[in-house]
Design a protein around this motif. Structure first.
Motif, PDB file in Angstrom:
ATOM      1  N   GLU A  31     -11.652  12.037  -7.306  1.00 23.20           N
ATOM      2  CA  GLU A  31     -10.546  11.192  -6.845  1.00 23.20           C
ATOM      3  C   GLU A  31     -10.137  11.561  -5.426  1.00 23.20           C
ATOM      4  OE1 GLU A  31      -7.618  11.872  -9.820  1.00 23.20           O
ATOM      5  OE2 GLU A  31      -8.450  10.371 -11.214  1.00 23.20           O
ATOM      6  N   TYR A  36       0.789  -1.221   0.000  1.00 24.31           N
ATOM      7  CA  TYR A  36       0.000   0.000   0.000  1.00 24.31           C
ATOM      8  C   TYR A  36       0.826   1.280   0.000  1.00 24.31           C
ATOM      9  CZ  TYR A  36      -4.470  -2.266   0.101  1.00 24.31           C
ATOM     10  OH  TYR A  36      -5.564  -2.988  -0.256  1.00 24.31           O
ATOM     11  N   SER A  92       0.815  11.468  -5.835  1.00 28.32           N
ATOM     12  CA  SER A  92       1.386  12.041  -7.050  1.00 28.32           C
ATOM     13  C   SER A  92       0.298  12.577  -7.973  1.00 28.32           C
ATOM     14  CB  SER A  92       2.227  10.986  -7.774  1.00 28.32           C
ATOM     15  OG  SER A  92       2.780  11.504  -8.959  1.00 28.32           O
ATOM     16  N   LYS A  93      -0.778  11.830  -8.147  1.00 28.99           N
ATOM     17  CA  LYS A  93      -1.878  12.286  -8.994  1.00 28.99           C
ATOM     18  C   LYS A  93      -2.493  13.561  -8.432  1.00 28.99           C
ATOM     19  CE  LYS A  93      -4.812   9.629 -10.905  1.00 28.99           C
ATOM     20  NZ  LYS A  93      -5.878   8.637 -11.146  1.00 28.99           N
ATOM     21  N   TYR A 135       1.462   6.601  -2.466  1.00 33.73           N
ATOM     22  CA  TYR A 135       2.275   7.577  -3.185  1.00 33.73           C
ATOM     23  C   TYR A 135       1.777   7.802  -4.603  1.00 33.73           C
ATOM     24  CZ  TYR A 135       5.599   8.244   0.537  1.00 33.73           C
ATOM     25  OH  TYR A 135       6.166   8.609   1.732  1.00 33.73           O
ATOM     26  N   SER A 136       1.119   6.817  -5.191  1.00 32.08           N
ATOM     27  CA  SER A 136       0.507   7.025  -6.501  1.00 32.08           C
ATOM     28  C   SER A 136      -0.644   8.022  -6.408  1.00 32.08           C
ATOM     29  CB  SER A 136       0.006   5.688  -7.060  1.00 32.08           C
ATOM     30  OG  SER A 136      -0.698   5.878  -8.274  1.00 32.08           O
ATOM     31  N   ALA A 137      -1.493   7.856  -5.388  1.00 36.34           N
ATOM     32  CA  ALA A 137      -2.592   8.805  -5.194  1.00 36.34           C
ATOM     33  C   ALA A 137      -2.053  10.195  -4.856  1.00 36.34           C
ATOM     34  CB  ALA A 137      -3.507   8.305  -4.077  1.00 36.34           C
ATOM     35  N   PRO A 191       3.102   2.016  -2.327  1.00 44.42           N
ATOM     36  CA  PRO A 191       2.978   2.510  -3.709  1.00 44.42           C
ATOM     37  C   PRO A 191       1.600   3.076  -4.012  1.00 44.42           C
ATOM     38  CG  PRO A 191       4.075   0.377  -3.674  1.00 44.42           C
ATOM     39  CD  PRO A 191       3.535   0.610  -2.292  1.00 44.42           C
ATOM     40  N   THR A 192       0.542   2.475  -3.438  1.00 44.37           N
ATOM     41  CA  THR A 192      -0.806   2.993  -3.660  1.00 44.37           C
ATOM     42  C   THR A 192      -0.950   4.397  -3.104  1.00 44.37           C
ATOM     43  OG1 THR A 192      -1.710   0.745  -3.542  1.00 44.37           O
ATOM     44  CG2 THR A 192      -3.249   2.564  -3.219  1.00 44.37           C
ATOM     45  N   ASN A 235      -9.838   8.743  -2.456  1.00 41.76           N
ATOM     46  CA  ASN A 235      -8.596   8.287  -1.841  1.00 41.76           C
ATOM     47  C   ASN A 235      -8.267   8.984  -0.528  1.00 41.76           C
ATOM     48  OD1 ASN A 235      -7.380  10.782  -2.744  1.00 41.76           O
ATOM     49  ND2 ASN A 235      -7.023   9.827  -4.751  1.00 41.76           N
TER      50      ASN A 235
END
Length: 371
Positions: A205, A148, A157-158, A153-155, A150-151, A209
């Motif tokens: 989003e 999680y 970053s977006k 940090y992906s959210a 990566p999840t 998140n």
């Protein structure tokens, strides 16, 4: 007597393990915003330590450097607490099945949890079953963190892409005046839908998140003078000004953007217990004074931005839009200690230490069109 004592130890140990698993599942796996007492205690307690550390800083830059570590360190601390409580719970469970003394039960628990294997469980089914179960839980908790991060940090970053793009249009710190003035200077004042549409997606989003991963609101932008909440406030204020005060065509996309924004912010506010009126009247008080609105109106007019002539009506319509998100915007800006930005963090309430436990606020959903 001894049997009753062992049963009590077993029940206490099982309860600790269940609470840990419940916290892990609700915090990382459950795809909805829920208040987990276990997780909240860790985050609130750690925040109090960070607030104490900030007393030694005298500038916002210093406070920002301190708070930048709050979310990532607390996330790692939460996993560490899960391991410690699981270790304690299985120590009690091993003791309850006859492994004596507590030191031996502790060694057995640590060896199983960390899959070290230097202590072999007795050739008895209960002890072997507990050792296998603890090893699986230890690996599972570690896997949750690895999967999680990566999840998260992906959210993150977006989220930050549009925040960074907004600084091009609205400056740093962002301001609605800058966004609208630059749109006029570049000839885009009639093309503001190009801004409202992507921010509708951004708000959707954000709601998803920042409630399912409740640590995300506390992850600060790479630039100290940027923040997701001040960016949201500027976009909402700009859309409200465009709908109420600019002499341009009425845009349904701007209206949808505002509605998307205040619904998203309200969902996040609900998660953190921030109070607001779910059904405000258009003439309810807002944090923006009429004099502040008049000053902005005059600045926009002086910059050549086409403005409607009836300033009183402009004020009433702007306030009618702003009232939908005013309280949650200010409350969230205070919660995350956002950097300075006009009409949001510049008037946010001083952060109040939340109670360790609270009941999530429940509001009836509204199906009517925002005023």
């Amino acid at each position: 007597m001894e049997t009753g004592f062992e049963v009590a130890l077993g029940v206490a140990g099982a309860l600790l393990v269940v609470l840990t698993l419940d916290s892990a599942v609700r915090t990382f796996v459950l795809p909805r915003g829920v208040t987990v007492a276990y997780t909240r205690i860790v985050f609130v307690s750690t925040r109090r330590v960070f607030l104490a550390a900030m007393r030694f800083t005298r500038t916002y830059a210093g406070r920002d450097r301190v708070m930048a570590l709050y979310a990532p360190l607390t996330l790692l601390e939460l996993v560490f607490v899960w391991f410690v409580v699981t270790l304690t719970g299985f120590t009690l469970l091993f003791r309850s099945v006859g492994i004596e003394p507590f030191r031996n039960a502790f060694e057995m628990s640590g060896s199983s949890l960390l899959t070290l294997g230097f202590v072999k469980p007795p050739d008895e089914l209960p002890a072997m079953g507990l050792a296998f179960a603890e090893a699986a839980i230890g690996l599972g908790l570690l896997a949750l963190l690895i999967a999680y991060l990566p999840t998260i940090y992906s959210a993150f970053s977006k989220r930050e892409v549009l925040v960074a793009q907004l600084s091009v249009r609205a400056g740093t710190p962002p301001a609605a005046f800058n966004l609208l003035r630059r749109a006029h200077l570049t000839g885009e004042i009639e093309l503001l839908d190009d801004i409202w549409v992507p921010w509708q997606t951004w708000f959707a989003e954000l709601e998803e998140n920042h409630t399912s991963l409740a640590v995300l609101p506390f992850f600060r932008s790479p630039q100290a003078d940027r923040s997701w909440i001040t960016a949201a406030g500027v976009v909402l204020d700009s859309a409200a000004l465009a709908q109420s005060s600019l002499a341009v065509r009425w845009s349904p996309q701007a209206a949808v953007c505002i509605r998307s924004g205040f619904l998203a912010l309200r969902q996040i506010a609900d998660l953190f217990g921030i109070p607001y009126d779910p059904d405000p009247a258009p003439d309810d008080a807002i944090s923006i004074a009429r004099e502040e609105f008049d000053q902005l109106y005059e600045r926009l007019a002086e910059a050549g931005v086409p403005m409607r002539a009836d300033r009183d009506r402009c004020w009433r319509e702007f306030a009618g839009w702003r009232v939908n998100y005013d309280a949650v915007l200010i409350g969230l800006a205070g919660l995350v200690m956002a950097p300075y930005a006009v009409w949001s963090s510049d008037r946010s309430l001083r952060y109040r230490r939340p109670p360790l436990l609270f009941r999530r606020r429940k509001h009836k959903p509204r199906d009517d069109v925002p005023r």
